[in-house]
Write an enzyme that holds these catalytic residues in place. Sequence first.
Site, PDB file in Angstrom:
ATOM      1  N   GLN A 219      36.007  38.684  41.278  1.00  0.00           N
ATOM      2  CA  GLN A 219      35.057  38.232  42.308  1.00  0.00           C
ATOM      3  C   GLN A 219      35.133  39.092  43.571  1.00  0.00           C
ATOM      4  OE1 GLN A 219      36.078  34.637  44.301  1.00  0.00           O
ATOM      5  NE2 GLN A 219      34.024  34.288  45.107  1.00  0.00           N
TER       6      GLN A 219
ATOM      7  N   ASP B 141      40.523  47.698  35.773  1.00  0.00           N
ATOM      8  CA  ASP B 141      40.851  46.321  35.400  1.00  0.00           C
ATOM      9  C   ASP B 141      41.479  46.360  34.019  1.00  0.00           C
ATOM     10  OD1 ASP B 141      40.832  43.388  35.191  1.00  0.00           O
ATOM     11  OD2 ASP B 141      39.377  43.498  36.826  1.00  0.00           O
TER      12      ASP B 141
ATOM     13  N   TYR C 155      50.993  29.782  41.847  1.00  0.00           N
ATOM     14  CA  TYR C 155      50.197  30.787  42.552  1.00  0.00           C
ATOM     15  C   TYR C 155      50.671  30.922  44.003  1.00  0.00           C
ATOM     16  CZ  TYR C 155      45.935  32.781  44.698  1.00  0.00           C
ATOM     17  OH  TYR C 155      45.031  33.542  45.399  1.00  0.00           O
TER      18      TYR C 155
HETATM   19  N1  SER Z   1      40.557  30.653  45.909  1.00  0.00           N
HETATM   20  C1  SER Z   1      41.934  30.541  45.542  1.00  0.00           C
HETATM   21  C2  SER Z   1      42.144  29.469  44.565  1.00  0.00           C
HETATM   22  O1  SER Z   1      41.437  28.478  44.630  1.00  0.00           O
HETATM   23  C3  SER Z   1      42.792  30.285  46.757  1.00  0.00           C
HETATM   24  O2  SER Z   1      43.270  31.495  47.234  1.00  0.00           O
HETATM   25  O3  SER Z   1      43.016  29.557  43.758  1.00  0.00           O
END
Ligand code: SER
Length: 317
Positions: A13, A35, A143
Amino acid sequence: MVSKILIIGACGQIGSELAYQLRAELGTENVIASDITESNMALVKSGPFETIDARSLGEIEACIQKHNVDTVYLMAALLSATGEKYPEKAWDLNMNSLLNVLNLAKDKIISKVFWPSSIAVFGPTSPKTNTPQRTIMEPSTVYGITKQVGERWCEYYFNNYGVDVRSIRYPGIISWKTLPGGGTTDYAIDIFHKAINEGHYDCFLTEDTALPMMFMEDAVKATLDIMNADADAVKIRSSYNLSAISFTPKQLASEIAKQIPDFTISYNPDFRQKIANSWPNSIDDADARQDWNWKHSYDLVAMTNEMLLQLGKQAVS
Ligand code: SER
């Protein structure tokens, strides 16, 4: 000499839009897109493209040598929702890709690095509103953990090896060219597609879940602003808070309904609600505004208008 840039994760994105913008500014041949697969054919066909696994130091280094690259934008990552499904994969990709690039900069094979962090570095114990630059950070997603550790590594490589690495904590990024994948803030894009194509959206967050967001134009501008800033102006070498808009699904739905009066929304929170609940509602980005003159342009109304206009054009073409 013109800087030669490698974008890793360019099919995604944000990576794809950075590639288009940097090519417009520096010349197509000076921006190498890469990529792990050719998953975005519009981008692949738009200029030089290499297939690279970001976990492989050898593959990245070979590409850098082949094209004489001096600056790397590392955009490859597993996002928050996918990361919760594949924690070890998220750790492997998000951490090893960063250490590969930082080590290439440490060894002077490249001279400058951009690496994005995220609002996901914050957690349930962080202040929720106007979350400060420096505060409690106990991320609860894998994450967020990789972004938090990544920030520490960036600052460490800057302090100990003089690596010129620059970073911002992106909020949820809203755009119409390339779909996002695997994030918790993705609802704010999906809602536009469903509003235009189906007139209804079933939201995976509750109506009052406020999250920090930003339109893509602003995100690309922030990224290029920090990369073009004088090195002395970039005082924070972990990652900068960055903010533009903050809204709830209900507020976004009612803005969309101003233009699509029959639009309806329902709410069916899933596992992503817990992730959203652990993140800030809004962010204090005074340091970015002061150090390198960050300023956003798009508010909720302007962003909604542009999304409906662009996706509306795609729907009729
Ligand atoms: N847009 C990301 C997510 O929702 C947040 O950094 O994981």
